[in-house]
Design a protein around this motif. Structure first.
Motif, PDB file in Angstrom:
ATOM      1  N   PHE A 310      -8.261 -23.323  80.465  1.00  0.00           N
ATOM      2  CA  PHE A 310      -8.173 -21.949  79.998  1.00  0.00           C
ATOM      3  C   PHE A 310      -9.340 -21.602  79.075  1.00  0.00           C
ATOM      4  O   PHE A 310      -9.787 -20.447  79.030  1.00  0.00           O
ATOM      5  CB  PHE A 310      -6.849 -21.743  79.261  1.00  0.00           C
ATOM      6  CG  PHE A 310      -6.750 -20.429  78.535  1.00  0.00           C
ATOM      7  CD1 PHE A 310      -6.596 -19.242  79.238  1.00  0.00           C
ATOM      8  CD2 PHE A 310      -6.838 -20.378  77.151  1.00  0.00           C
ATOM      9  CE1 PHE A 310      -6.509 -18.033  78.573  1.00  0.00           C
ATOM     10  CE2 PHE A 310      -6.752 -19.167  76.470  1.00  0.00           C
ATOM     11  CZ  PHE A 310      -6.590 -17.991  77.189  1.00  0.00           C
ATOM     12  N   ALA A 311      -9.851 -22.582  78.336  1.00  0.00           N
ATOM     13  CA  ALA A 311     -10.973 -22.333  77.429  1.00  0.00           C
ATOM     14  C   ALA A 311     -12.165 -21.756  78.177  1.00  0.00           C
ATOM     15  O   ALA A 311     -12.884 -20.888  77.660  1.00  0.00           O
ATOM     16  CB  ALA A 311     -11.367 -23.618  76.703  1.00  0.00           C
ATOM     17  N   SER A 312     -12.377 -22.219  79.408  1.00  0.00           N
ATOM     18  CA  SER A 312     -13.484 -21.694  80.215  1.00  0.00           C
ATOM     19  C   SER A 312     -13.269 -20.214  80.519  1.00  0.00           C
ATOM     20  O   SER A 312     -14.176 -19.386  80.358  1.00  0.00           O
ATOM     21  CB  SER A 312     -13.601 -22.497  81.508  1.00  0.00           C
ATOM     22  OG  SER A 312     -14.571 -21.939  82.363  1.00  0.00           O
ATOM     23  N   ASN A 313     -12.052 -19.858  80.967  1.00  0.00           N
ATOM     24  CA  ASN A 313     -11.761 -18.446  81.256  1.00  0.00           C
ATOM     25  C   ASN A 313     -11.866 -17.590  79.996  1.00  0.00           C
ATOM     26  O   ASN A 313     -12.334 -16.452  80.040  1.00  0.00           O
ATOM     27  CB  ASN A 313     -10.345 -18.323  81.842  1.00  0.00           C
ATOM     28  CG  ASN A 313     -10.213 -19.027  83.179  1.00  0.00           C
ATOM     29  OD1 ASN A 313     -11.194 -19.176  83.900  1.00  0.00           O
ATOM     30  ND2 ASN A 313      -9.019 -19.484  83.501  1.00  0.00           N
ATOM     31  N   TRP A 314     -11.423 -18.145  78.881  1.00  0.00           N
ATOM     32  CA  TRP A 314     -11.460 -17.402  77.621  1.00  0.00           C
ATOM     33  C   TRP A 314     -12.896 -17.104  77.207  1.00  0.00           C
ATOM     34  O   TRP A 314     -13.205 -16.000  76.742  1.00  0.00           O
ATOM     35  CB  TRP A 314     -10.753 -18.217  76.535  1.00  0.00           C
ATOM     36  CG  TRP A 314     -10.697 -17.551  75.197  1.00  0.00           C
ATOM     37  CD1 TRP A 314      -9.788 -16.637  74.775  1.00  0.00           C
ATOM     38  CD2 TRP A 314     -11.597 -17.757  74.107  1.00  0.00           C
ATOM     39  NE1 TRP A 314     -10.058 -16.248  73.486  1.00  0.00           N
ATOM     40  CE2 TRP A 314     -11.170 -16.924  73.041  1.00  0.00           C
ATOM     41  CE3 TRP A 314     -12.719 -18.552  73.922  1.00  0.00           C
ATOM     42  CZ2 TRP A 314     -11.846 -16.876  71.819  1.00  0.00           C
ATOM     43  CZ3 TRP A 314     -13.390 -18.512  72.700  1.00  0.00           C
ATOM     44  CH2 TRP A 314     -12.938 -17.682  71.673  1.00  0.00           C
ATOM     45  N   LEU A 315     -13.792 -18.049  77.378  1.00  0.00           N
ATOM     46  CA  LEU A 315     -15.197 -17.826  77.025  1.00  0.00           C
ATOM     47  C   LEU A 315     -15.836 -16.762  77.914  1.00  0.00           C
ATOM     48  O   LEU A 315     -16.650 -15.954  77.445  1.00  0.00           O
ATOM     49  CB  LEU A 315     -15.983 -19.135  77.137  1.00  0.00           C
ATOM     50  CG  LEU A 315     -15.712 -20.181  76.058  1.00  0.00           C
ATOM     51  CD1 LEU A 315     -16.357 -21.498  76.416  1.00  0.00           C
ATOM     52  CD2 LEU A 315     -16.226 -19.693  74.703  1.00  0.00           C
TER      53      LEU A 315
END
Length: 937
Positions: A310-315
């Motif tokens: 999810f961190a990738s999508n959030w960035l």
């Protein structure tokens, strides 16, 4: 977004001290904030700036003492010496290591809070002794009374006696330990801090010391701060928000806490009153940001890895990554770092990581442990040879080809460390041209650990055996990490909670924000009970919660875009609870908080192993097989695909660890022991009499010697607890075998194991086109089939009184609950697991070969297959002869035609070009299959 805290600090410094800051030291709780403040100073000044000195609070204390901070490993070695000296408890260093860390942490806390160790550790068996302690106030006495109430009655309780006895030595350990360290000119952090705080005069290097962003102060810090402030040399910059300050608020706008829930507020308020703030406490732009409108989202996640992805999508969402250092991914559990690194989007090409890479997860760590295994567990013949198992495991390592391995007869603690350190250095030199920075850093860090340990061993500080040393190295490696290098103030920041102090962000993603991670490690692991810690003003669990509460809320106070994720699963040690601080935000913040859940969009597809068709290459390899064993046939019946992996692809099963005894090795040792005993008897007499067997049953030493010889034959020495137990079990099994055989006497053994090789030529046909139909043209195959019999003996049949030959197979496992009902079941894959019908195939096949053998049965005696299940065999009148449908097989030739027909059909199936190697459809068979991972199971 408002200015960051460090920007306000930079503005204040420039306005008060100008651009020549050479006589000023800025003191931070940690190093990271210095890089950000320095950039703000340079930008705000608009001209060249003579930068201040940036030091941490630890640096400040160390600059004013001649004591050096000791190596952490040496600190534990020395506290271990003091512990054994004062208590008389001879605890090995690796077992003591955790104790030592706990005890050292207690001593460190005592010194940082400048408490009286003797008063804390005094052995108060009677509550009335408190009356004579004048320095304790009524509240402290009450706290101690509550604790010692548990010890005033039933003082003879063994647990209480042992606790008080051990506790009574801690004061002696404390003093002996500090004397030991002082004599060497070294100390642990708390001892150094206390020494500096207790000095009457300090030779200060700078004119001003600016303390920035501190919160919960320990006694040594408060003493030092007070002294510097009285001398006019200290100024203070506090970072807080009115949201978590107690009433009455220092801000005109109010901001009293509801219910006083934030325990971190009291220490902050105390600091403000004792050490005045250089910034304006009433400035809402600086200290009233927590209640400003924010976008806050709570995300529940089923796994840690899902949060990392999810961190990738959030960035990528709203191009947060483009904000660079104003965007932060903060890990409450830093073990999530690796999946985060693997999930970073390519667009985020500038990322700064402050957490370290775990050393234990690098190839060099596994190499070192393999080397320790080789040079401790794997040495044989007084150090002149290696156990092939350990050598093979080492040679399979990708770095092994860089090593020069040699044996040594004298590998002591010191020499083994130097030797392995030299080997690791070889790896570093050999891999340097490859330019892999992570490899070089991991090799350097590992070499440093080994070199430190070798130095301690050389000096006599580290006195352990090699087995203990291996465990100690494993502990040190597991707690070490490799720092990342990069430009700290550029790019998205990926960091742990402690690195966020003094730094503000616009966009914030907080991961793994579970109870247990935030607050982190909130436990009272200490030899000093809570009430006594509280009474003597030591650090308590309340202080730890307060500190993390401050970290959490300070991190959020100036951010406008906040996402907090937590793991809501309740397995694998996770509680599934969001942090108490998240719950508090829901109740008290007044902010609108949105709730979301991460769900997996993909649907799991069960992996199904696929059949392997017999192409030309496979058929060519199959036709090269001209000899088959019953084990190979049973493998095919159980699972044709497993047969392919083992006999066509030649994929070997994993070799068992020789330091453990699996079922196969256990059986091998039993078989070898039985062989050695009967070999000794038959070398003296062709006919085995009761007296021959009784000689072993009456002499345990003689019997045990045969078992030990069997262990040696398997290159295994019973030198640990489990192996010693297995040795005893095997001795019991051999004893049971001898008692069963004694009832047969007299009997003769015709052959055993290697001497009892039985083979026969078998012809069968398959259609040349492959299809198994009677009208198709056929192709003739000739195959050698057979194997080795455990024991071929000749006994007198109790029913007929005539000789009968038995093909005996020893079994150390469980006996099938019921015999097979017919020959068909032997070749039925559905029965091979539940009824052990694979045993029948081997025993009947060998018996048929023996029955027609001129060598083994020239007189044409009846032959019986026998499975001797040692574990469950009754002591008296046990007949191991196999049964079919409750009828003993007194003469195997009765079943010859039917058996050979089924056998040839199975062989034709194996060699038929049109029959693929299909996987079994019984998944229970796959559970113990060595090839299950190849099938994706």
């Amino acid at each position: 977004m408002n200015k960051t805290f460090l920007e306000y600090v930079a503005e204040d410094i420039i306005s008060k001290y100008g651009t020549d800051l050479s006589r000023i030291a800025v003191v931070f709780p940690n190093k990271r904030a210095a890089l950000f403040l320095n950039e703000h100073l340079a930008r705000l000044a608009g001209q060249p700036v003579w930068s201040p000195a940036y030091i941490t609070i630890s640096d400040l204390f160390r600059q004013h003492t001649d004591l050096k901070t000791a190596d952490p490993i040496k600190l534990i070695c020395d506290i271990h010496k003091s512990f054994t000296k004062c208590t008389g408890i001879d605890e090995t260093l690796d077992h003591f290591y955790g104790w030592g860390q706990l005890l050292l942490a207690d001593f460190d806390d005592i010194d940082k809070n400048m408490a009286d160790a003797d008063s804390i550790f005094c052995n108060l068996k009677d509550i009335h002794e408190l009356d004579d302690i004048s320095y304790l106030d009524d509240e402290q006495k009450e706290m101690l009374a509550r604790f010692f109430a548990n010890f005033s009655d039933d003082i003879d309780s063994e647990l209480k006696k042992r606790f008080l006895s051990l506790w009574s030595h801690f004061g002696d350990i404390y003093h002996d330990y500090n004397r030991r360290l002082t004599e060497q000119g070294i100390g642990y952090e708390g001892a150094i801090y206390r020494k500096v705080a207790s000095e009457q005069t300090l030779h200060l290097k700078y004119d001003k010391y600016l303390f920035v962003g501190f919160n919960l102060l320990q006694k040594v810090e408060r003493v030092l701060f007070s002294r510097l402030m009285k001398e006019g040399k200290a100024k203070f910059y506090w970072d807080f928000d009115e949201y978590y300050m107690p009433s009455p608020s220092p801000l005109p706008s109010g901001g009293a806490l509801k219910g006083g829930a934030l325990v971190s507020s009291a220490p902050t308020n105390l600091n403000l009153s004792d050490f005045p703030n250089e910034l304006d406490n009433t400035a809402p732009d600086i200290y009233a940001n927590m209640r400003r409108p924010k976008r806050i989202r709570f995300i529940s996640s089923p796994t840690e890895n899902a949060q990392a992805r999810f961190a990738s999508n959030w960035l990528l969402e709203n191009d947060r990554y483009k904000a660079g250092r104003k965007t932060a991914v903060v890990m409450c559990d830093e073990s999530i770092l690796l999946p985060i690194m693997h999930s970073l989007p390519p667009e985020a090409d500038k990322v700064n990581i402050t957490s370290g890479f775990p050393l234990a997860m690098t190839p060099v760590a596994s190499l070192v442990m393999l080397l320790f295994d080789l040079y401790t567990l794997g040495l044989r013949k007084k150090g002149t040879a290696f156990n092939p198992h350990y050598l093979k495991k080492l040679m399979a390592h990708p770095y092994a080809h860089h090593l020069t391995i040699s044996t040594s007869q004298h590998l002591t603690t010191s020499t083994i460390l130097h030797h392995i350190a030299t080997l690791i250095k070889q790896v570093g030199i050999a891999t340097k041209p490859e330019g892999d920075a992570l490899t070089q850093e991991s090799v350097f860090r590992m070499f440093t650990i080994l070199n430190r340990l070798a130095t301690l061993a050389d000096s006599g500080d580290l006195l352990v055996d090699n087995t203990t040393l291996r465990r100690l190295v494993s502990q040190l490696v597991s707690s070490s990490s490799i720092p990342f290098h990069g430009e700290p103030v550029v790019g998205v920041q990926i960091m742990g909670v402690l690195e966020t102090r003094n730094i503000d962000f616009d966009h914030l993603l907080l991961l793994s924000c579970n109870e247990g991670n935030m607050p982190k490690g909130v436990n009272d692991s200490s030899f000093i009970p809570y009430t006594i810690r509280k009474a003597h003003h030591l650090t308590t669990i309340d202080n730890k919660v307060a500190l993390y509460s401050y970290y959490f809320h300070r991190l959020l106070q100036r951010a406008g875009d906040i996402t907090i994720a937590y793991n809501n699963s309740t397995d694998n040690g996770h509680t599934g609870e969001m942090s108490r601080f998240m719950l508090q935000l829901l109740v008290e913040s007044g902010q609108k908080i949105d709730h979301y859940s991460l769900t997996a969009k993909n649907h799991p597809t069960p992996l199904m192993p696929k059949p392997i068709q017999k192409d030309e290459a496979t058929l060519s390899k199959l036709q090269e097989i001209t000899r088959l064993s019953p084990s190979a046939l049973n493998t095919y019946i159980r699972c044709p695909l497993a047969f392919y992996y083992q006999y066509i692809a030649h994929i070997q099963e994993p070799h068992p660890d020789p330091e453990t005894i699996d079922n196969r090795m256990f059986g091998n040792i039993f078989h070898r022991a039985a062989y050695l005993i009967y070999k000794d008897i038959t070398d003296r007499s062709p006919l085995i009499e009761k007296a021959h067997i009784q000689a072993y049953l009456s002499n345990r030493t003689l019997l045990a010697n045969a078992v030990d010889r069997a262990f040696q034959a398997e290159q295994c020495t019973p030198n640990n607890g489990l192996q010693i137990i297995n040795r005893e079990v095997i001795i019991q099994y051999i004893t049971k075998l001898l008692k069963i055989d004694q009832q047969l006497c007299p009997f003769s053994i015709l052959a055993m194991e290697e001497e009892a090789k039985v083979y026969t030529q078998l012809s069968f046909t398959i259609p040349s086109g492959g299809a198994l139909v009677s009208s198709a043209p056929t192709k003739q195959y000739n195959l050698t089939i057979g194997g080795i019999i455990d024991r071929l003996d000749a006994v007198t049949d109790k029913q007929t009184g005539k000789p009968r030959i038995r093909v005996v197979d020893y079994k150390t496992g469980n006996q099938p609950s019921s015999p097979i009902k017919n020959i068909d079941e032997i070749f039925d894959p559905n029965n091979i697991r539940s009824k052990h019908s694979n045993y029948y195939l081997q025993a009947i096949l060998y018996s048929l070969i023996v029955s027609r053998s001129e060598r083994w049965n020239p007189a044409n005696h009846p032959v019986s297959p026998a499975l001797l299940f040692i574990k469950q065999a009754p002591a008296n009148h046990y007949d191991p002869t196999l049964h079919i449908d409750k009828h003993p097989i007194s003469d195997v030739t009765v079943y010859e035609e039917e058996f050979l027909t089924k056998l040839k059909h199975t062989l034709a199936d194996i060699y038929s070009p049109d029959t693929p190697f299909t996987p079994t459809d019984d998944r229970k068979k796959c559970e113990l299959c060595p090839y299950r991972m190849l099938c994706g199971l």
